[in-house]
Design an enzyme around this catalytic site. Structure first.
Site, PDB file in Angstrom:
ATOM      1  N   HIS A  80     -10.478  -6.473  -1.597  1.00 36.66           N
ATOM      2  CA  HIS A  80     -11.500  -6.319  -0.556  1.00 36.66           C
ATOM      3  C   HIS A  80     -12.700  -5.635  -1.220  1.00 36.66           C
ATOM      4  O   HIS A  80     -12.629  -4.465  -1.581  1.00 36.66           O
ATOM      5  CB  HIS A  80     -10.979  -5.451   0.599  1.00 36.66           C
ATOM      6  CG  HIS A  80      -9.845  -6.080   1.345  1.00 36.66           C
ATOM      7  ND1 HIS A  80     -10.018  -7.195   2.138  1.00 36.66           N
ATOM      8  CD2 HIS A  80      -8.535  -5.775   1.409  1.00 36.66           C
ATOM      9  CE1 HIS A  80      -8.851  -7.531   2.668  1.00 36.66           C
ATOM     10  NE2 HIS A  80      -7.935  -6.691   2.234  1.00 36.66           N
ATOM     11  N   ASN A 121       2.174  -5.285  -3.175  1.00 40.04           N
ATOM     12  CA  ASN A 121       0.777  -5.569  -2.813  1.00 40.04           C
ATOM     13  C   ASN A 121       0.008  -4.260  -2.614  1.00 40.04           C
ATOM     14  O   ASN A 121       0.530  -3.325  -2.002  1.00 40.04           O
ATOM     15  CB  ASN A 121       0.774  -6.377  -1.503  1.00 40.04           C
ATOM     16  CG  ASN A 121      -0.539  -7.074  -1.233  1.00 40.04           C
ATOM     17  OD1 ASN A 121      -1.067  -7.787  -2.090  1.00 40.04           O
ATOM     18  ND2 ASN A 121      -1.096  -6.883  -0.035  1.00 40.04           N
ATOM     19  N   GLU A 173      -6.088 -10.842  -0.936  1.00 41.45           N
ATOM     20  CA  GLU A 173      -6.831 -10.628   0.317  1.00 41.45           C
ATOM     21  C   GLU A 173      -8.332 -10.584   0.063  1.00 41.45           C
ATOM     22  O   GLU A 173      -9.056  -9.770   0.650  1.00 41.45           O
ATOM     23  CB  GLU A 173      -6.389  -9.317   0.988  1.00 41.45           C
ATOM     24  CG  GLU A 173      -4.898  -9.227   1.231  1.00 41.45           C
ATOM     25  CD  GLU A 173      -4.470  -7.994   2.014  1.00 41.45           C
ATOM     26  OE1 GLU A 173      -5.331  -7.273   2.549  1.00 41.45           O
ATOM     27  OE2 GLU A 173      -3.255  -7.750   2.092  1.00 41.45           O
ATOM     28  N   GLU A 216       0.806  -1.239   0.000  1.00 40.86           N
ATOM     29  CA  GLU A 216       0.000   0.000   0.000  1.00 40.86           C
ATOM     30  C   GLU A 216       0.832   1.279   0.000  1.00 40.86           C
ATOM     31  O   GLU A 216       0.568   2.198   0.770  1.00 40.86           O
ATOM     32  CB  GLU A 216      -0.956   0.005   1.206  1.00 40.86           C
ATOM     33  CG  GLU A 216      -1.926  -1.162   1.202  1.00 40.86           C
ATOM     34  CD  GLU A 216      -2.866  -1.167   2.406  1.00 40.86           C
ATOM     35  OE1 GLU A 216      -2.692  -0.336   3.320  1.00 40.86           O
ATOM     36  OE2 GLU A 216      -3.777  -2.011   2.432  1.00 40.86           O
ATOM     37  N   ASP A 246     -12.162 -10.635   0.032  1.00 42.41           N
ATOM     38  CA  ASP A 246     -13.390 -10.861   0.797  1.00 42.41           C
ATOM     39  C   ASP A 246     -14.474  -9.995   0.168  1.00 42.41           C
ATOM     40  O   ASP A 246     -14.180  -9.030  -0.544  1.00 42.41           O
ATOM     41  CB  ASP A 246     -13.241 -10.629   2.315  1.00 42.41           C
ATOM     42  CG  ASP A 246     -12.503  -9.366   2.703  1.00 42.41           C
ATOM     43  OD1 ASP A 246     -12.527  -8.395   1.915  1.00 42.41           O
ATOM     44  OD2 ASP A 246     -11.918  -9.320   3.792  1.00 42.41           O
TER      45      ASP A 246
HETATM   46  C1  XIL Z   1      -5.719  -6.350   8.664  1.00 42.37           C
HETATM   47  C2  XIL Z   1      -5.933  -7.557   9.555  1.00 42.37           C
HETATM   48  O1  XIL Z   1      -6.837  -8.415   8.928  1.00 42.37           O
HETATM   49  C3  XIL Z   1      -6.452  -7.160  10.910  1.00 42.37           C
HETATM   50  O2  XIL Z   1      -6.457  -8.263  11.783  1.00 42.37           O
HETATM   51  C4  XIL Z   1      -5.587  -6.038  11.495  1.00 42.37           C
HETATM   52  O3  XIL Z   1      -6.163  -5.587  12.686  1.00 42.37           O
HETATM   53  C5  XIL Z   1      -5.450  -4.896  10.517  1.00 42.37           C
HETATM   54  O4  XIL Z   1      -4.923  -5.376   9.298  1.00 42.37           O
HETATM   55  N1  XIL Z   1      -4.758  -4.649   3.934  1.00 42.37           N
HETATM   56  C6  XIL Z   1      -3.693  -5.439   4.337  1.00 42.37           C
HETATM   57  C7  XIL Z   1      -3.827  -6.303   5.530  1.00 42.37           C
HETATM   58  O5  XIL Z   1      -2.688  -5.514   3.620  1.00 42.37           O
HETATM   59  O6  XIL Z   1      -2.611  -6.462   6.213  1.00 42.37           O
HETATM   60  C8  XIL Z   1      -4.890  -5.788   6.472  1.00 42.37           C
HETATM   61  O7  XIL Z   1      -5.066  -6.775   7.481  1.00 42.37           O
HETATM   62  C9  XIL Z   1      -6.180  -5.530   5.735  1.00 42.37           C
HETATM   63  C10 XIL Z   1      -5.981  -4.489   4.657  1.00 42.37           C
END
Ligand code: XIL
Length: 383
Positions: free
Chosen positions: A265, A229, A294, A153, A296
């Site tokens: 996400h 990422n 990631e 990020e 969801d």
């Molecule tokens: C999130 C985790 O899922 C949580 O448990 C934590 O509190 C915060 O981070 N992008 C990312 C991940 O790259 O590392 C993040 O994970 C979600 C967003």
């Protein structure tokens, strides 16, 4: 009694075929075998002692990634202390179950310890700290973690295409200041470079700190695949344009980068799949892998955390379409979800409990429509 025996046989046959629990004969990882896809999930070590968590994880996935425990605040809690205990638990589980391991993440602006963020280090001190961190963590998992999210990020949310201002880039950053001073003192006049060259140079300078990180990781583990990422860059947009330019430049100049992770996400049940597919296509054409890292699909939930039944099918459609987009490009090599059971997901706290139910299994580990959709694609999808 004959009829009782018949009912028993029918019931057990139906169960074995998977009609009993919604899970058919093949698991995701079995379905993924034909296409050679990696199917992964984020993992929390505290849950590994829960039988249903561990058995579902081992049965369904051929890859995993520590959700939080390789982040700085956990793995490097004090300047001179590294704590690999929780990361090692996950790595041992994966090794014991023949799963690949992605590492997440070495350079990020969140979940950093106070000693780092409040330490008031100079640029060169910070560079030394980061180099040591990278080489120690990557070295510890050398030969075990096959792919790293090296930088996470780095591009900004609100200023399209610009780098985010972070401790690593410019507060104080790990080298940007040095570069900028050097270039502003360069002689101009007759030997002045062409405008296009200057522009290229200045954009390179702006992400030179990222380049240094990739080189350090590569020195620590030359075999590991190195990913960039990002969130919100799944579609073709100014953020993914900027990442594309950086990755193309890295490839042209031999900076070690092997792939790009799109987090995926998804909120509001909206996904522009045509644009996702076009984006995967242009990145893989650069010769790097793309992985969905990631995924969801958050649903609105009531105060008890329950989604509307009709949303579950739409959620399944999104999983199906995104997986299809990945499988239709040979360079898209992995689909990973951010957790697998709605019992444990970051979406709840992240959305102040207005959304949830974002994953493939419900809170009792029953497979949801999204699970069946994803498995269908893994079984039959194009490669
Ligand atoms: C999130 C985790 O899922 C949580 O448990 C934590 O509190 C915060 O981070 N992008 C990312 C991940 O790259 O590392 C993040 O994970 C979600 C967003």
């Amino acid at each position: 009694m004959k009829w009782r025996a018949l009912v028993f046989v029918l019931a057990t046959t139906a169960f074995c075929l998977g009609f009993g629990d919604g899970v058919r004969d093949q698991s995701l990882r079995e379905a993924a075998r034909a296409s050679g896809m990696l199917i992964g999930t984020a993992v929390r070590p505290a849950q590994l002692s829960e039988a249903a968590y561990a058995s579902t994880l081992a049965r369904e996935f051929n890859m995993l990634e520590p959700e939080d425990v390789l982040k700085w605040e956990t793995v490097h809690p004090e300047p001179q202390t590294f704590d690999f205990s929780q990361g090692d638990e996950i790595v041992d589980f994966a090794t014991g179950h023949g799963m690949k391991i992605r590492g997440h993440t070495l350079v990020w602006h969140q979940q950093n310890p106070k000693w780092l963020t409040e330490g008031k280090y100079t640029s060169s001190e910070l560079a030394q700290i980061l180099e040591k961190h990278i080489k120690t963590v990557v070295g510890h998992y050398r030969g075990k973690i096959f792919a790293w999210d090296v930088v996470n990020e780095a591009f900004d949310e609100v200023r399209p295409g610009r780098l985010r201002s972070t401790i690593w880039r410019d507060q104080p950053g790990i080298g940007l200041a040095g570069n900028e001073v050097a270039s502003s003192h360069e002689p101009r006049a007759s030997s002045a470079p062409a405008r296009s060259e200057l522009e290229a140079r200045s954009s390179q300078q702006s992400y030179s700190y990222i380049e240094r990180c990739y080189r350090w990781v590569h020195e620590a583990d030359p075999q590991a695949l190195l990913f960039y990422n990002e969130a919100g860059a799944e579609v073709v947009n100014p953020k993914s344009d900027a990442i594309y330019a950086m990755v193309r430049d890295f490839r042209q100049r031999g900076v070690p980068i092997d792939g790009v992770g799109f987090q995926m996400h998804i909120e509001n049940l909206r996904a522009d799949v045509a644009s996702i597919s076009a984006n995967i296509k242009r990145f893989t054409a650069l010769g790097v892998q793309v992985q969905i890292t990631e995924m969801d699909v958050a649903l609105p939930v009531d105060p008890n955390g329950n989604p509307r039944p009709e949303d579950l099918q739409q959620q399944a459609d999104i999983y199906r379409e995104v997986a299809n987009a990945c499988l239709s490009h040979p360079g898209c090599t992995a689909i990973q979800t951010w957790g697998f059971t709605d019992k444990y997901s970051w979406i709840g706290s992240h959305s102040k409990h207005t959304q949830g139910a974002a994953l493939l299994f419900d809170r009792s580990y029953a497979a949801k429509p999204a699970y069946a959709a994803l498995r269908d694609v893994l079984t039959t999808g194009r490669r």
